[in-house]
Design a protein around this motif. Structure first.
Motif, mmCIF file in Angstrom:
data_model
loop_
_atom_site.group_PDB
_atom_site.id
_atom_site.type_symbol
_atom_site.label_atom_id
_atom_site.label_comp_id
_atom_site.label_asym_id
_atom_site.label_seq_id
_atom_site.Cartn_x
_atom_site.Cartn_y
_atom_site.Cartn_z
ATOM 1 N N THR A 67 16.121 -13.147 -17.055
ATOM 2 C CA THR A 67 17.287 -12.474 -17.630
ATOM 3 C C THR A 67 16.828 -11.585 -18.769
ATOM 4 O O THR A 67 16.052 -12.013 -19.623
ATOM 5 C CB THR A 67 18.302 -13.506 -18.162
ATOM 6 N N THR A 69 18.228 -9.166 -21.894
ATOM 7 C CA THR A 69 19.382 -8.836 -22.733
ATOM 8 C C THR A 69 19.235 -7.409 -23.218
ATOM 9 O O THR A 69 18.240 -7.056 -23.848
ATOM 10 C CB THR A 69 19.492 -9.797 -23.919
ATOM 11 N N HIS A 71 20.686 -4.514 -25.571
ATOM 12 C CA HIS A 71 21.457 -4.346 -26.807
ATOM 13 C C HIS A 71 21.829 -2.879 -26.967
ATOM 14 O O HIS A 71 20.931 -2.038 -27.115
ATOM 15 C CB HIS A 71 20.625 -4.775 -28.023
ATOM 16 N N ALA A 76 25.507 -7.185 -26.863
ATOM 17 C CA ALA A 76 24.359 -7.732 -26.127
ATOM 18 C C ALA A 76 24.857 -8.163 -24.748
ATOM 19 O O ALA A 76 25.765 -8.984 -24.645
ATOM 20 C CB ALA A 76 23.768 -8.914 -26.881
ATOM 21 N N THR A 77 24.255 -7.591 -23.687
ATOM 22 C CA THR A 77 24.665 -7.889 -22.317
ATOM 23 C C THR A 77 23.472 -8.418 -21.543
ATOM 24 O O THR A 77 22.401 -7.806 -21.562
ATOM 25 C CB THR A 77 25.206 -6.624 -21.618
ATOM 26 N N ASP A 78 23.659 -9.562 -20.863
ATOM 27 C CA ASP A 78 22.588 -10.164 -20.062
ATOM 28 C C ASP A 78 22.639 -9.646 -18.635
ATOM 29 O O ASP A 78 23.717 -9.544 -18.036
ATOM 30 C CB ASP A 78 22.731 -11.686 -20.046
#
Length: 114
Positions: A67, A69, A71, A76-78
């Motif tokens: 995964t 992340t 930014h 913050a999106t995984d």
């Protein structure tokens, strides 16, 4: 997101160039540009910085393992595994691996030939 954002130091990154295509030979008007494909590995705790944009070098990412992340804009999106994120002229971001296994992505972008 502001360019004043504090981004951790880049660490734990390996980048492998997989292939390139000279776009000037393939498409009229694209002289000096190439399509580039890379495999990027981010170790657990790794950071792919600094804060950077993609003006003039659009791309897209596919996460093969782990995964990542992303930014940007204070969010913050995984992602992963599977389809990742677009990198367009409005992208200003940095990446990290918060997981416990290496995260591996395939990055395809258009860049100026060196």
């Amino acid at each position: 997101m502001s360019t004043d954002e504090v981004v951790p130091e880049t660490k734990g990154i390996a980048v492998e160039l997989l292939s390139t295509v000279d776009l000037g030979v393939e498409i009229p008007g694209m002289e000096g540009l190439q399509l580039r494909m890379r495999r990027v590995t981010i170790e657990p705790g790794g950071v792919f910085g600094p804060l950077h944009d993609h003006q003039g070098r659009p791309g897209t990412v596919y996460v093969l393992q782990g995964t990542i992340t992303d930014h940007r804009d204070g969010v913050a999106t995984d992602y992963g595994p599977g389809p990742g994120w677009p990198e367009d002229r409005d992208t200003l971001h940095w990446l990290e691996n918060r997981g416990t296994v290496p995260a591996v992505e395939i990055s395809v972008d258009v860049v100026r030939q060196e």
